[in-house]
Write a protein that holds these residues in place. Structure first.
Motif, PDB file in Angstrom:
ATOM      1  N   TRP A 180      -4.585   3.247   5.612  1.00 25.24           N
ATOM      2  CA  TRP A 180      -5.265   2.146   4.923  1.00 25.24           C
ATOM      3  C   TRP A 180      -4.898   2.121   3.443  1.00 25.24           C
ATOM      4  CZ3 TRP A 180     -10.965   2.483   7.128  1.00 25.24           C
ATOM      5  CH2 TRP A 180     -10.943   2.092   8.473  1.00 25.24           C
ATOM      6  N   GLU A 181      -4.712   3.313   2.887  1.00 25.01           N
ATOM      7  CA  GLU A 181      -4.403   3.404   1.461  1.00 25.01           C
ATOM      8  C   GLU A 181      -2.957   3.039   1.145  1.00 25.01           C
ATOM      9  OE1 GLU A 181      -3.786   6.982  -1.759  1.00 25.01           O
ATOM     10  OE2 GLU A 181      -5.435   7.173  -0.318  1.00 25.01           O
ATOM     11  N   THR A 182      -2.005   3.601   1.885  1.00 25.02           N
ATOM     12  CA  THR A 182      -0.588   3.391   1.566  1.00 25.02           C
ATOM     13  C   THR A 182      -0.030   2.087   2.115  1.00 25.02           C
ATOM     14  OG1 THR A 182       0.057   4.681   3.524  1.00 25.02           O
ATOM     15  CG2 THR A 182      -0.177   5.869   1.448  1.00 25.02           C
ATOM     16  N   ARG A 183      -0.437   1.733   3.328  1.00 18.89           N
ATOM     17  CA  ARG A 183       0.121   0.535   3.961  1.00 18.89           C
ATOM     18  C   ARG A 183      -0.636  -0.734   3.569  1.00 18.89           C
ATOM     19  NH1 ARG A 183       0.846  -0.452  10.524  1.00 18.89           N
ATOM     20  NH2 ARG A 183       1.753  -2.552  10.372  1.00 18.89           N
ATOM     21  N   TYR A 184      -1.980  -0.620   3.494  1.00 18.71           N
ATOM     22  CA  TYR A 184      -2.789  -1.817   3.274  1.00 18.71           C
ATOM     23  C   TYR A 184      -3.424  -1.873   1.885  1.00 18.71           C
ATOM     24  CZ  TYR A 184      -2.307  -2.285   8.317  1.00 18.71           C
ATOM     25  OH  TYR A 184      -1.813  -2.408   9.595  1.00 18.71           O
ATOM     26  N   LYS A 185      -3.215  -0.829   1.057  1.00 24.72           N
ATOM     27  CA  LYS A 185      -3.695  -0.799  -0.334  1.00 24.72           C
ATOM     28  C   LYS A 185      -5.214  -0.956  -0.418  1.00 24.72           C
ATOM     29  CE  LYS A 185       0.681  -0.762  -1.215  1.00 24.72           C
ATOM     30  NZ  LYS A 185       1.358   0.545  -1.460  1.00 24.72           N
ATOM     31  N   ALA A 186      -5.930  -0.340   0.538  1.00 22.61           N
ATOM     32  CA  ALA A 186      -7.385  -0.455   0.556  1.00 22.61           C
ATOM     33  C   ALA A 186      -8.031   0.352  -0.568  1.00 22.61           C
ATOM     34  CB  ALA A 186      -7.931   0.014   1.903  1.00 22.61           C
ATOM     35  N   PHE A 187      -7.402   1.463  -0.974  1.00 13.25           N
ATOM     36  CA  PHE A 187      -7.963   2.332  -2.011  1.00 13.25           C
ATOM     37  C   PHE A 187      -6.918   2.637  -3.072  1.00 13.25           C
ATOM     38  CE2 PHE A 187      -9.542   3.623   2.224  1.00 13.25           C
ATOM     39  CZ  PHE A 187     -10.852   3.184   2.111  1.00 13.25           C
ATOM     40  N   LYS A 188      -7.414   2.938  -4.260  1.00 15.17           N
ATOM     41  CA  LYS A 188      -6.554   3.372  -5.347  1.00 15.17           C
ATOM     42  C   LYS A 188      -7.177   4.615  -5.990  1.00 15.17           C
ATOM     43  CE  LYS A 188      -4.809  -1.275  -6.375  1.00 15.17           C
ATOM     44  NZ  LYS A 188      -4.702  -2.349  -7.403  1.00 15.17           N
ATOM     45  N   PRO A 189      -7.160   5.735  -5.265  1.00  7.68           N
ATOM     46  CA  PRO A 189      -7.819   6.940  -5.775  1.00  7.68           C
ATOM     47  C   PRO A 189      -7.123   7.496  -7.014  1.00  7.68           C
ATOM     48  CG  PRO A 189      -6.488   7.468  -3.859  1.00  7.68           C
ATOM     49  CD  PRO A 189      -6.492   5.966  -3.982  1.00  7.68           C
TER      50      PRO A 189
END
Length: 306
Positions: A27-36
């Protein structure tokens, strides 16, 4: 309650949300859901808002939303789709000490390391009581498979392979079961056109472990054939699990299917219903009808059968 500015590692996020590491990273890398943010050593640091967003995304994915369509929405927009108090229900889920193993299996599946998965499952089966192995390991593992497929994080091929491993374990669990002595005789299936038999596979194994006489028909049984089978088997209980609607491939509605069986089977035979379609069913039958919303409810029901 969490402190607003508290930070969390990815392992803590996994424990708090029940989402696998592979899914979170996807979700983070492919869909950019989070920016930790990053720690001085390069480790990801998540916020309380990230955890709440992960819960909301997971809940929406389970309701049929595509992760690619909602991942970039901010928290306030997601809360408009699904109220925050509804997503908060994730915190009420009892902890499962086997979650780490379940997540490890899911991550190994993405790497196609099937032999390692088999080794883990065999070890967990040997080290666990049969009922615990099914309810606390295999059942939630199957649930995670469904979530990842819905989130487009697992292929159908991977799903089929993992499901085959689970069914193999169910067979092995039952290998030492003694001849049943119960008076109850259970028949289990899904309606015609519904090919999802994992739920009744678990139910069948749990029933046999309890010493109940159980006839597992597999999925997609025509109603006329099911009626005849129940009569010939002298069934006392009929379990039907329905997860596919008529629009999704079932030959007819669950309401129509059950009403046909009601007209053609003895009134003393109890009907047991499960699956997402059963939860919305409004029946008024002159027989004992029980609708289960979880495998735990079914296990409790089994304890009271003669």
């Amino acid at each position: 309650m969490m402190i607003k500015n508290e930070s969390f590692s990815i392992r803590q996020v996994i424990e708090l949300t029940g989402i696998s590491e592979f899914t979170l990273r996807g979700w983070e890398t492919r869909y950019k859901a989070f920016k930790p943010k990053r720690s001085p050593t390069g480790r990801r640091i998540y916020s309380q808002d990230d955890i709440q967003k992960a819960r909301l995304l997971q809940s929406l994915v389970e309701k049929g939303y595509k992760i690619g369509n909602i991942a970039k929405l901010d928290l306030s927009d997601l809360e408009k789709i699904l109220p925050q108090q509804q997503a908060a229900g994730f915190n009420t889920t009892p902890p499962n000490k086997h979650l780490e193993d379940i997540y490890k299996i899911m991550d190994l599946a993405h790497l196609y390391k099937w032999e390692e998965i088999s080794d883990i499952l065999h070890k967990k089966r040997r080290d666990s009581k049969p009922e615990i192995y099914i309810s606390d390991i295999l059942t939630p593992l199957a649930g995670q498979i469904g979530k990842l497929v819905a989130a487009e994080q697992m292929s159908v091929g991977q799903e089929h392979i993992l499901s085959a491993y689970i069914k193999e374990q169910l067979i092995l669990v039952q290998s030492d079961i003694k001849r049943p002595k119960s008076q109850s005789r259970l028949v289990m299936t899904t309606p015609e056109g519904d090919l999802h038999d994992m739920g009744i596979s678990f139910a069948s194994s749990l029933s046999r472990l309890k010493g109940l006489q159980t006839l597992f028909l597999g999925p997609s049984t025509p109603k006329k054939d099911l009626s005849e089978t129940c009569l010939r088997y002298k069934a006392t209980h009929l379990l039907i699990s329905s997860t596919v609607s008529q629009k999704e491939g079932a030959k007819e509605s669950l309401f129509s299917y059950v009403n046909f069986l009601d007209r053609n089977l003895p009134v003393k035979m109890a009907f047991l219903l499960a699956g997402r379609n059963a939860a919305q069913l409004d029946l008024n039958l002159d027989r004992d009808v029980t609708i289960f919303s979880s495998m735990g409810e079914f296990q409790s029901y089994l304890k009271n059968l003669p």
